[in-house]
Design an enzyme around this catalytic site. Structure first.
Site, mmCIF file in Angstrom:
data_model
loop_
_atom_site.group_PDB
_atom_site.id
_atom_site.type_symbol
_atom_site.label_atom_id
_atom_site.label_comp_id
_atom_site.label_asym_id
_atom_site.label_seq_id
_atom_site.Cartn_x
_atom_site.Cartn_y
_atom_site.Cartn_z
ATOM 1 N N TYR A 123 -0.838 -15.461 22.633
ATOM 2 C CA TYR A 123 -2.173 -15.168 23.167
ATOM 3 C C TYR A 123 -2.248 -15.438 24.669
ATOM 4 O O TYR A 123 -2.949 -14.728 25.406
ATOM 5 C CB TYR A 123 -3.232 -15.980 22.413
ATOM 6 C CG TYR A 123 -3.593 -15.355 21.084
ATOM 7 C CD1 TYR A 123 -4.263 -14.143 21.032
ATOM 8 C CD2 TYR A 123 -3.238 -15.964 19.882
ATOM 9 C CE1 TYR A 123 -4.588 -13.549 19.821
ATOM 10 C CE2 TYR A 123 -3.551 -15.379 18.665
ATOM 11 C CZ TYR A 123 -4.220 -14.162 18.636
ATOM 12 O OH TYR A 123 -4.539 -13.580 17.435
ATOM 13 N N GLU A 208 11.006 -21.031 -3.466
ATOM 14 C CA GLU A 208 10.632 -19.901 -2.613
ATOM 15 C C GLU A 208 9.129 -19.809 -2.408
ATOM 16 O O GLU A 208 8.653 -19.632 -1.288
ATOM 17 C CB GLU A 208 11.136 -18.594 -3.237
ATOM 18 C CG GLU A 208 10.643 -17.345 -2.516
ATOM 19 C CD GLU A 208 11.053 -16.046 -3.183
ATOM 20 O OE1 GLU A 208 10.493 -15.003 -2.813
ATOM 21 O OE2 GLU A 208 11.925 -16.065 -4.069
ATOM 22 N N ASP A 261 13.087 -15.859 -6.505
ATOM 23 C CA ASP A 261 12.998 -14.661 -7.333
ATOM 24 C C ASP A 261 14.369 -14.011 -7.478
ATOM 25 O O ASP A 261 15.210 -14.093 -6.559
ATOM 26 C CB ASP A 261 12.041 -13.644 -6.710
ATOM 27 C CG ASP A 261 10.581 -14.050 -6.822
ATOM 28 O OD1 ASP A 261 10.253 -14.903 -7.666
ATOM 29 O OD2 ASP A 261 9.761 -13.499 -6.051
#
Length: 374
Positions: A123, A208, A261
């Protein structure tokens, strides 16, 4: 590495291996000043020119894998190959200026002895130089190119379980008392380096997903399996990897087991913890850990109904092709990936809930007791 907050990177290279070490702020400031003075010297010479900026090539073609000789840990590193940013090339002009802008901002940060997050820096640069910085990704890539500290990531990772953490001059945090919220991992690497840690755990379990982390913490898995839980809520950030590496040094006898996963993204997350990433190839040796793959794996599919398997998306296949083309994967990991691609399907950890919401803890306990990890 004694004072990480007041430091930055120093480059070393031989014919094959480039890596970054730590420097104190005044040394970093001096190096930036030298770069500026050399640039001005060439610009004001009798034969003036705008010099290119040589940078380490961070493409996959320049990456290698360092195999541990006296350790089980391997990591990605970058070989001795450079690319450059040039003001004279039309397609590289903005990238050239972005490097200088980031160095300027980092110089100011170091002088003021402050730390900012990558988001805060974005920013600031967006306001100061909107023509050159339009996305967070441009800032992140430029930071990687310059490889400077004084910039830290926002808090992302969490720790729970049987570990006591104490920051300097602060009261100790008993992580089991943090509940499912866990202890938020600071983005300040110096603070993480100075943490005092005590544990009676026997395992470190890297998870995860945030939701799975919360479920395991709510179920007090660390009381049934003496363990420390850690998550980065997806792809691991530097701070979470740094703390995991610190734990691996502080508790070298604790196996580090990953629950991800069963799909290419899960394997990519595991590989990042285990080997590091090409983008951070100069620093990977400081974050790599000997992480073992606990689950989900192909032999767990028998525990999951067929209708719970999910088709691989184009992004999954892209990740899979990238993993296969790399040199980092072990043969048994490649075999798992090959089965995923051949079937065109993957499985999420949540699919184990088919066997009951309390099954996840039982699943972990059985796999750990049987040492069923690779």
């Amino acid at each position: 590495m004694d004072d990480l907050s007041k430091s930055d990177m120093k480059f070393f290279s031989d014919q094959q291996h480039c890596f970054a070490d730590i420097l104190l702020p005044h040394e970093v400031q001096a190096r930036i000043q030298v770069v500026v003075l050399n640039f001005l010297k060439i610009l004001s010479s009798p034969d003036p020119a705008i010099s290119d900026l040589p940078l380490i090539n961070r493409k996959s073609s320049n990456s290698r894998v360092s195999e541990g000789i006296l350790t089980d840990v391997s990591w990605i590193f970058l070989s001795h190959s450079f690319c450059s940013r040039s003001l004279m090339k039309a397609n590289a002009t903005k990238a050239f200026i972005r490097v200088w802008k980031v160095m300027e901002m980092c110089f100011e940060i170091l002088i003021q002895d402050k730390r900012v997050t990558q988001r805060e820096l974005f920013y600031k640069l967006l306001c100061d130089s909107p023509h050159y910085f339009s996305s967070q990704l441009q800032v992140n890539r430029t930071i990687q190119a310059v490889t400077v500290l004084g910039i830290m990531a926002s808090r992302k990772g969490l720790v729970a379980g049987r570990i006591l953490l104490q920051e300097p001059n602060q009261e100790a945090v008993d992580c089991p008392a943090c509940g499912s919220s866990g202890y938020a991992i600071s983005g300040d690497l110096n603070l993480l380096e100075s943490l005092s840690m005590k544990t009676d755990a026997r395992y470190i379990v890297v998870v995860e997903k945030h939701a799975i982390f919360q479920r395991l913490a709510e179920d007090n898995v660390f009381n049934q399996i003496p363990s420390i839980l850690l998550t980065a809520k997806g792809y691991p950030d530097i701070a979470t990897r740094f703390l995991l590496h610190r734990m691996s040094r502080a508790f070298p006898d604790l196996p580090i087991l990953a629950l991800v996963d069963w799909n290419p993204a899960g394997l990519a997350i595991l590989s990042t913890y285990k080997f590091g990433s090409i983008g951070m190839g100069l620093e990977a040796y400081r974050y790599a850990c000997n992480v073992k793959w606990l689950g989900l794996r192909g032999d767990d599919l028998q525990l999951i109904p067929q209708q719970s398997l999910a088709p691989l998306k184009p992004r999954d296949l892209q990740i899979a092709r990238s993993l296969i083309s790399s040199t980092i994967l072990r043969d048994n990991y490649r075999q798992e990936l090959a089965v995923m691609m051949q079937s065109g399907q993957g499985a999420e950890i949540e699919a184990l809930y088919f066997n009951g919401y309390d099954y996840l803890v039982k699943y972990l306990a059985k796999k750990i007791v049987q040492a069923n990890y690779i």
